[in-house]
Motif scaffolding. Structure first.
Motif, short mmCIF file in Angstrom:
data_model
loop_
_atom_site.label_atom_id
_atom_site.label_comp_id
_atom_site.label_asym_id
_atom_site.label_seq_id
_atom_site.Cartn_x
_atom_site.Cartn_y
_atom_site.Cartn_z
N PRO A 1 0.81 -1.23 0.00
CA PRO A 1 0.00 0.00 0.00
C PRO A 1 0.84 1.27 0.00
N CYS B 1 -5.57 -2.21 -2.02
CA CYS B 1 -4.14 -2.39 -1.76
C CYS B 1 -3.96 -3.44 -0.68
N VAL C 1 -1.85 -4.90 -5.69
CA VAL C 1 -2.99 -4.00 -5.83
C VAL C 1 -3.97 -4.63 -6.80
#
Length: 711
Positions: free
Chosen positions: A375, A527, A532
Motif C-alpha cells: 500500500p 491495496c 494491488v
C-alpha cells in the motif's frame, strides 16, 4: 539480499534528517519493507528520527529493533559497542529489503573522531555512505574543501562513498543539480563550480528556514512544559519566532508576527491571555503558534474556567521555570523531526525530491524494483505520477479543516496546483490558525461576479435541452459543486475532488450533467499487503445490464493500466465457466463475450468465481487452461450489492487499504470523498485525480463507440 545506505555528517546541525527521510521515501517506492537503524541513541528517551520514520512510513518493525546502543555504552567501551551495533543491524537486516542507517550525533559538535566513528561503522556494516556536508555560512570554495576532506576520511576508514549531499546551501552560493522523476534521463549530478571532478555525484539542498524552526512540541520539551489548554494538534506547528510579552497588551499586539510564540508570566495571564487568543482568531492580526505561561502560578478561578470553556484555537503551554530561564531555553532550541511535525516532514521530503536524483541513487545502490506492491509503494507511485503531471485540481470545500490540512501537504509536496472555493478571508484566517501554508493556492468565491455570469451562460448552454435558462443558472452555479465542475468543464482546472462535507449525490450530480461521456462507473484500488487489485463497479450502478457490465470491464481495465496494474479481467459470478445457468450467470457470460468482441486485446474470463480468479490451485481445478484464472487483477462485479459488500469485506477482513471510488466515464476527472475521509484519504484522492487528467480530453479507457450522453 538487503540493500542499505548510511547517512553520515561530519558536524552538528547538518540537517541529515532531511536526507534520511528522503531516502526512506525513495526506497519505499521500490521495495516492500524498508527499515531504519540508528547505531547510537540517547538512553532514557525515544529517538526522534526513528519515531518519525516509523510513524510516517508505517513501519511495523518495533522501535527496539531500530536502535543499536546508547551513547553511554559507546563512551564506556567503543569496541564492544561497535560489535553490538553490527549484531543488532544484522538482526534488523533479516526483516527488511532495504535499510537506511542514520549516523550518530553523540558529541553534538563537528569533530573528526565522530565522523571517523561513523565511517568505521559503515565499513563494518558493509554499507555505502551518503556524505552529508553542511553549506551553512560556507562559500563554494570552502564547501569544496569540506567535501574533499570528508571524502578522504571515508576512504581512510575503507567506507565507500555513494554520493555527497550538501545541505543548508546559502542562496546563490551554488548552482544546484536538476534531477528528474524516476524513469527519466539522468541529469548532470555535480553542482557546477563545487567539486567538478569529484568521483561520486554531488547534490545540493538549499537552506530551508522552516526546517530550522522548532515545533511547539520542541518548545514544550525544552522548558519542561506541560500542555495547559487549547488545540493539541497545534503541537506540531512551527514557531517562527519568540517574543517575551513583558508589556501591555496593545504593545504586545503591535509586535506580534506570523507564527510567533509569546512567552508571558502566568501571574499576568488573566490580563493578557484572553486578548492574545482573540488576536489569534482575528483576521487583521497575525496568527500565533503558541502561548507559553511561565512561573507556575495558578490562574484566578474565574479566568481559568472562562479559558477552559472557550474553544482556544492554539496550544497554551505552562512551565514552572521563570520567564528569563524559559526564554533562554527556548531561544536555544533547534528544529527537529518528530512524528507530530508533519509540515516539517513534508517540506523535507519535497526538498529532497526536488534536488536529488533518486533514479541515479537507486542505480548506484543496484536496487531493482520488486514485483511486490505494498500500500505504501502504491501511494508513493500515485504521488510521483501526480507530481510528474502537476495538474490543477479544484477543491470546492475550501473552508473544511481537513481539506485545508490536505491542501497544505499537497502544496508542500508539489503534488498539484490547487484552487480552494470559499470566502478568501475565512480560508486564510483558518489556515493561519491551523499553522498551514496555503500561499500557493488560488482562492475563489463561487459568488465571483464575472465567473458567475460566465458559468451561468455555459451551464445554460449545456442544459438547454432540459429547459435551463441563464437566469435560473445564475443561482445554480453558485453551489460549490456546480462551480467547481464548471471550472473543470471550461479548462480552469483539470479535475475536482469533493465530498468531505457533502453527499455523494451533491458531489457527482453536476459531473453527470456536464462532463458525462457515456456510462459513468467506478473502481476501487484494493491495496493488499503485496499487490494491488481493482474492483469495479462497487459504487455507482445498482444493476448493470450485460452491455453496461462490458463497458465497466473495459473502462476498469483502462483505469488499471493507467495506474500500473496489468489488467487481467475476471467477470465475477456465483458459478465458474459452464457450470451454472440462470439469468444472472447468463448476463455475466454475455458481458464477457461483448468485452472479447469490442476489445480482443484484453485478457478476460467469465463467468468466474472469486476463488478461481485469485487462487492458482482452485483455478487449475475449476478452469484449467485459462490465462486469467488464478491471476486476475481486475474484478468486475455483477451488481452494486455484490460489489459494495465485496470491497468492504476484503477491506475489513484482509486489512486492505481501499482507494476510491475512482470515477470513470467522464470527460475530465471528478472524484468523491467519504464524509469520514481523513486528511491522508484526501491527499491520495487528489493525487489519483491529478494522475487521471489527460492531455487529450477524450479518456483513453472508454469503449470506442462512446458518444456524449445527455441526462
Amino acid at each position: 539480499m538487503t540493500r542499505s545506505v548510511y547517512v553520515a555528517a561530519g558536524e552538528a546541525e547538518s540537517n541529515k534528517g532531511t536526507v534520511a527521510l528522503g531516502l526512506v521515501e525513495l526506497l519505499s517506492r521500490q521495495v516492500g519493507t524498508v527499515g531504519v537503524f540508528r547505531p547510537v541513541v540517547r538512553a532514557g528517551r525515544e529517538d526522534g528520527l526513528i519515531a518519525t520514520v516509523r510513524s510516517r512510513f508505517q513501519l511495523a518493525i518495533p522501535y527496539e529493533a531500530c536502535a543499536g546502543v546508547t551513547y553511554d555504552e559507546v563512551h564506556a567501551d567503543a569496541e564492544r559497542a561497535a560489535g553490538d551495533i553490527v549484531a543488532r543491524y544484522r538482526a534488523l537486516a533479516g526483516q527488511c529489503d532495504a535499510i537506511v542507517v542514520i549516523g550518530t550525533d553523540y558529541t553534538d559538535v563537528g569533530a573528526p573522531t565522530e565522523f571517523g566513528f561513523n565511517a568505521r561503522l559503515a565499513a563494518d556494516l558493509g554499507t555505502p555512505v551518503i556524505n552529508v556536508v553542511s553549506g551553512r555560512g560556507r562559500t563554494a570554495a570552502q564547501l569544496s574543501a569540506a567535501v574533499e576532506l570528508s571524502s578522504r576520511e571515508l576512504a581512510h576508514h575503507h567506507a565507500g562513498e555513494l554520493a555527497v549531499v550538501v545541505t543548508r546551501a546559502e542562496p546563490g552560493a551554488l548552482a544546484p543539480a536538476h534531477p528528474t522523476p524516476l524513469g527519466a534521463p539522468a541529469p548532470p549530478t555535480a553542482a557546477e563550480g563545487l567539486v567538478p571532478a569529484h568521483p561520486t555525484p554531488v547534490f545540493v539542498l538549499p537552506e530551508e528556514p522552516s526546517l530550522r524552526a522548532p515545533t511547539v512540541a520542541d518548545l514544550m520539551d525544552a522548558c519542561d512544559g506541560r500542555f495547559f489548554l487549547g488545540e493539541r494538534d497545534g503541537l506540531g506547528r512551527e514557531a517562527s519566532a519568540l517574543m517575551v510579552g513583558a508589556m501591555s497588551l496593545p504593545n504586545i499586539l503591535l509586535r506580534c508576527t506570523e507564527g510567533v510564540a509569546v512567552i508571558i508570566p502566568s501571574d499576568r495571564a488573566a490580563a493578557l491571555l484572553p486578548g492574545l487568543v482573540a488576536a489569534h482568531t482575528a483576521p487583521s492580526f497575525p496568527a500565533l503558534s503558541a502561548v507559553v505561561l511561565t512561573g507556575g502560578t495558578d490562574l484566578p478561578a474565574p479566568v481559568d474556567r472562562l479559558l477552559h470553556d472557550m474553544a482556544v484555537p492554539l496550544p497554551v503551554i505552562a512551565t514552572d521555570h521563570d520567564t528569563f530561564d524559559t526564554a533562554t531555553r527556548l531561544s536555544a532550541v533547534e528544529g527537529r523531526f518528530t512524528p507530530e511535525a508533519t509540515g516539517k516532514i513534508d517540506t523535507a521530503l519535497r526538498l529532497f525530491a526536488a534536488h536529488v536524483d533518486g533514479r541515479l541513487l537507486l542505480e548506484r545502490l543496484d536496487i531493482a524494483k520488486t514485483d511486490v506492491v505494498t500500500p505504501l509503494m502504491f501511494e508513493y507511485e500515485l504521488l510521483d505520477r501526480a507530481r510528474a503531471r502537476r495538474r490543477h485540481i479544484v477543491l470546492p470545500e475550501g473552508e473544511e479543516p481537513r481539506i485545508l490540512r490536505a491542501a497544505d501537504i499537497l502544496l508542500r509536496r508539489g503534488v498539484a496546483d490547487l484552487t480552494l472555493l470559499g470566502d478568501a478571508e475565512r480560508i486564510r484566517t483558518q489556515a493561519a490558525q491551523l499553522g498551514l501554508d496555503l500561499d500557493a493556492a488560488r482562492v475563489l468565491s463561487p459568488f465571483d461576479a464575472e465567473l458567475r455570469e460566465r458559468f451561468a451562460r455555459e451551464y445554460a448552454a449545456v442544459r438547454a435541452h432540459r429547459g435551463m435558462t441563464v437566469e435560473l443558472a445564475r443561482d445554480t452555479v453558485t453551489d460549490v459543486s456546480y462551480f467547481g465542475t464548471l471550472m473543470v468543464h471550461t479548462g480552469m482546472a483539470d479535475g475536482m475532488v469533493s465530498g468531505a462535507a457533502h453527499t455523494t449525490a451533491h458531489t457527482i450530480r453536476p459531473a453527470f450533467e456536464i462532463l458525462r461521456l457515456g456510462l459513468v462507473s467506478s473502481v476501487f484500488f484494493m491495496c493488499l499487503a503485496d499487490r494491488v487489485l481493482v474492483y469495479g463497479d462497487c459504487a455507482v450502478n445498482p444493476d448493470p445490464t450485460a452491455e453496461q457490465l462490458a463497458d465497466i470491464a473495459i473502462s476498469s481495465a483502462g483505469t488499471a493500466a493507467m495506474f500500473g496494474v496489468d489488467p487481467q479481467i475476471a467477470m465475477l459470478s456465483y458459478s465458474t465457466g459452464v457450470s451454472g445457468a440462470g439469468a444472472d450467470v447468463d448476463k455475466v457470460r454475455a458481458a464477457t463475450e461483448l468485452v472479447r468482441e469490442q476489445r480482443p486485446d484484453l485478457e478476460v474470463e467469465g463467468p468466474i468465481q472469486y476463488d478461481a480468479a485469485v487462487d492458482p490451485a482452485v483455478a487449475l481445478a475449476k478452469m484449467p487452461g485459462s490465462t486469467v484464472a488464478g491471476r486476475a487483477t481486475v474484478f468486475v462485479v455483477p451488481d452494486l450489492n455484490t460489489g459494495n459488500n465485496l470491497y468492504k469485506a476484503v477491506q475489513r477482513s484482509a486489512g486492505a487499504v481501499a482507494v476510491g471510488p475512482v470515477l470513470q466515464g467522464l470527460r475530465k476527472p471528478v472524484n468523491d470523498l467519504s464524509r469520514g475521509a481523513t486528511v491522508a484519504d484526501i491527499v491520495t484522492t487528489v493525487a489519483v485525480t491529478a494522475a487521471q487528467a489527460e492531455d487529450d480530453p477524450t479518456p483513453q479507457n472508454q469503449a470506442p463507440q462512446k458518444a456524449a450522453a445527455r441526462s
